[in-house]
Motif scaffolding. Structure first.
Motif, PDB file in Angstrom:
ATOM      1  N   GLY A  51     -68.143 -54.329  98.766  1.00 46.65           N
ATOM      2  CA  GLY A  51     -68.795 -53.418  98.700  1.00 46.65           C
ATOM      3  C   GLY A  51     -67.613 -52.141  99.169  1.00 46.65           C
ATOM      4  N   GLU A  52     -68.177 -50.882  98.709  1.00 41.58           N
ATOM      5  CA  GLU A  52     -67.100 -49.649  99.216  1.00 41.58           C
ATOM      6  C   GLU A  52     -66.817 -49.846 100.628  1.00 41.58           C
ATOM      7  OE1 GLU A  52     -69.248 -45.838  98.715  1.00 41.58           O
ATOM      8  OE2 GLU A  52     -70.920 -47.268  98.020  1.00 41.58           O
ATOM      9  N   ASN A  53     -67.762 -49.988 101.453  1.00 42.50           N
ATOM     10  CA  ASN A  53     -67.395 -49.746 102.972  1.00 42.50           C
ATOM     11  C   ASN A  53     -66.585 -51.032 103.300  1.00 42.50           C
ATOM     12  OD1 ASN A  53     -68.177 -48.949 105.681  1.00 42.50           O
ATOM     13  ND2 ASN A  53     -69.328 -50.463 106.147  1.00 42.50           N
ATOM     14  N   GLY A  54     -66.757 -52.144 102.707  1.00 42.79           N
ATOM     15  CA  GLY A  54     -65.796 -53.307 102.981  1.00 42.79           C
ATOM     16  C   GLY A  54     -64.366 -52.979 102.567  1.00 42.79           C
ATOM     17  N   ALA A  55     -64.341 -52.258 101.468  1.00 43.03           N
ATOM     18  CA  ALA A  55     -63.289 -51.976 100.807  1.00 43.03           C
ATOM     19  C   ALA A  55     -62.406 -51.311 101.909  1.00 43.03           C
ATOM     20  CB  ALA A  55     -63.248 -51.238  99.503  1.00 43.03           C
ATOM     21  N   TYR A  73     -60.919 -43.661  85.903  1.00 46.90           N
ATOM     22  CA  TYR A  73     -62.009 -43.652  86.735  1.00 46.90           C
ATOM     23  C   TYR A  73     -62.032 -42.190  87.537  1.00 46.90           C
ATOM     24  CZ  TYR A  73     -62.692 -48.336  86.238  1.00 46.90           C
ATOM     25  OH  TYR A  73     -62.733 -49.725  85.482  1.00 46.90           O
ATOM     26  N   LYS A  74     -63.195 -41.559  87.894  1.00 48.32           N
ATOM     27  CA  LYS A  74     -63.006 -40.228  88.448  1.00 48.32           C
ATOM     28  C   LYS A  74     -62.596 -40.246  89.914  1.00 48.32           C
ATOM     29  CE  LYS A  74     -66.445 -37.773  85.882  1.00 48.32           C
ATOM     30  NZ  LYS A  74     -67.702 -36.940  85.789  1.00 48.32           N
ATOM     31  N   ALA A 119     -62.527 -42.613  95.499  1.00 48.55           N
ATOM     32  CA  ALA A 119     -62.208 -42.371  96.856  1.00 48.55           C
ATOM     33  C   ALA A 119     -63.217 -43.272  97.552  1.00 48.55           C
ATOM     34  CB  ALA A 119     -62.852 -40.963  97.099  1.00 48.55           C
ATOM     35  N   ARG A 120     -64.551 -43.468  96.850  1.00 40.77           N
ATOM     36  CA  ARG A 120     -65.475 -44.518  97.612  1.00 40.77           C
ATOM     37  C   ARG A 120     -64.847 -45.921  97.759  1.00 40.77           C
ATOM     38  NH1 ARG A 120     -71.274 -43.701  95.010  1.00 40.77           N
ATOM     39  NH2 ARG A 120     -71.682 -45.403  96.243  1.00 40.77           N
ATOM     40  N   CYS A 121     -63.807 -46.268  96.917  1.00 39.71           N
ATOM     41  CA  CYS A 121     -63.192 -47.422  97.219  1.00 39.71           C
ATOM     42  C   CYS A 121     -61.824 -47.408  98.000  1.00 39.71           C
ATOM     43  CB  CYS A 121     -62.719 -48.351  95.846  1.00 39.71           C
ATOM     44  SG  CYS A 121     -64.533 -48.846  95.027  1.00 39.71           S
ATOM     45  N   ALA A 122     -61.812 -46.254  98.642  1.00 39.90           N
ATOM     46  CA  ALA A 122     -60.852 -46.108  99.859  1.00 39.90           C
ATOM     47  C   ALA A 122     -59.295 -46.198  99.416  1.00 39.90           C
ATOM     48  CB  ALA A 122     -61.212 -46.706 101.084  1.00 39.90           C
ATOM     49  N   PRO A 182     -63.244 -49.397  91.587  1.00 40.55           N
ATOM     50  CA  PRO A 182     -64.600 -49.151  91.377  1.00 40.55           C
ATOM     51  C   PRO A 182     -65.166 -50.079  90.230  1.00 40.55           C
ATOM     52  CG  PRO A 182     -63.509 -47.033  91.218  1.00 40.55           C
ATOM     53  CD  PRO A 182     -62.300 -47.950  91.251  1.00 40.55           C
ATOM     54  N   TYR A 183     -66.191 -50.781  90.337  1.00 36.08           N
ATOM     55  CA  TYR A 183     -66.519 -51.851  89.446  1.00 36.08           C
ATOM     56  C   TYR A 183     -67.818 -51.821  88.982  1.00 36.08           C
ATOM     57  CZ  TYR A 183     -67.361 -56.631  87.940  1.00 36.08           C
ATOM     58  OH  TYR A 183     -67.565 -57.922  87.061  1.00 36.08           O
TER      59      TYR A 183
END
Length: 347
Positions: free
Chosen positions: A79-83, A106-107, A112-115, A120-121
């Motif tokens: 997940g994004e938080n885990g990344a 990817y935008k 950014a949400r995957c840090a 992004p998947y």
């Protein structure tokens, strides 16, 4: 079930680490039925490198495997938080368009949400899956799950995860899904306790639907968007399982795919990640799984009928009422896990 999956993962990892014959095999830690096998087959045909999928059925189980330095995992869906968390701990390899060229499609806000530690998947929402042959009225509220109709007693499946298990009660209470304070978590506990007598199992629905003991007795469950398609495939009942997003709002989630920093096959793992993330394969994967892709270029390759399907690509009004997961305090995680563990006392 979670402990079983972790044990299996460790055993498989040890097997591949010990056997020279498997030197050209990559270990992918992933949810079950979460990637189109044809993509992995094309990769193996192209490179000669096999991909071994190791399944988990909760974020907690996945995190335990990733935290184990001997797990021998090369890639993982997280997940994004885990990344962000695992990336900062040095467990995930930093990604750029240099080592994963397909990231250019990817935008910036998705990336950014995957840090910066993952690609992004797939993305979506959390809601309610239900058997339309047993539940005649489409659920519209989290109350339909947390305060079920009498006939659903022992026909509900929930989810033993310290994040997802609290989404429905916290949203119903009008609180943040990332609440850390004890007062709010105690109120969520009261909601969950009242629901417990209706719950058949706290195993993830895709796991529990395959149980000979419980599978046919599950009529409604907490689930991710897209799970209804897997459930229909597993049950052999096309169209029976359906998905609904409650009117109060929900979780807007993003899964990311990462390469582990300790992978002994890091170069190959990065190549596989780039292969999976390419526009052609991202589109094929999204179409096969009937789920939304985060690859902008891939959207042009997906049929218009699928792009306009509100069950797959949620409308703006649903997303506007949805929340992202954020890092929880250690105390909050511990409290949440104690609450979930106590639910067996009220079933």
């Amino acid at each position: 079930m979670r402990k079983t999956l972790i044990a299996v993962s460790a055993a498989l990892a040890a097997q591949f680490a010990a056997s020279p014959g498997h030197a050209e095999t990559l270990n992918l830690l992933i949810w079950e039925s979460y990637i189109d096998q044809n993509i992995l087959d094309r990769w193996t045909e192209k490179t000669g490198v096999a991909v071994n999928q190791i399944y988990y059925d909760s974020g907690d189980a996945r995190d335990e495997v990733l935290s184990d330095p001997s797990s021998n995992i090369d890639l993982a869906v997280i997940g994004e938080n885990g990344a962000d968390l695992f990336g900062k701990r040095g467990i995930l390899e930093p990604l750029t368009e240099t080592n994963v060229p397909s990231l250019k499609d990817y935008k910036p806000d998705w990336k950014a949400r995957c840090a910066g530690y993952a690609m992004p998947y797939l993305w979506g929402t959390m809601g309610i899956v239900y058997r339309s042959d047993m539940v005649k009225t489409t659920p519209t509220s989290w109350n339909d799950l947390m305060s079920p109709a009498p006939e659903l007693k022992k026909h509900v499946a929930m989810y033993d995860d310290h994040n997802e298990a609290f989404i429905a009660p916290l949203v119903l209470l009008g609180k943040s899904i990332n609440a850390n304070d004890n007062e709010t978590l105690k109120a969520a506990f009261e909601v969950m306790k009242k629901q417990a007598p209706f719950v058949l199992t706290y195993d993830y629905v895709i796991t529990s639907i395959q149980s000979p003991e419980n599978g046919k007795n599950i009529y409604m469950a907490l689930a991710y968007s897209g799970d209804q398609h897997v459930l229909n495939d597993k049950a052999g009942t096309p169209g029976v399982w359906r998905y609904a997003v409650p009117k109060e709002g929900t979780l807007s989630w993003l899964d990311c795919m990462a390469v582990t920093a300790a992978s002994p096959r890091k170069g190959l793992a990065l190549q596989l990640l780039d292969f999976i993330g390419s526009a052609d394969n991202a589109a094929a994967n999204a179409e096969a799984l009937t789920m939304p892709t985060a690859n902008e270029k891939a959207l042009d390759l997906i049929p218009a009928e699928m792009r306009s399907n509100r069950e797959i690509y949620p409308p703006a009004e649903i997303l506007a009422k949805s929340q992202y997961q954020k890092e929880l305090s250690v105390q909050s995680i511990q409290t949440r896990r104690r609450i979930i563990s106590s639910m067996a006392n009220f079933q």
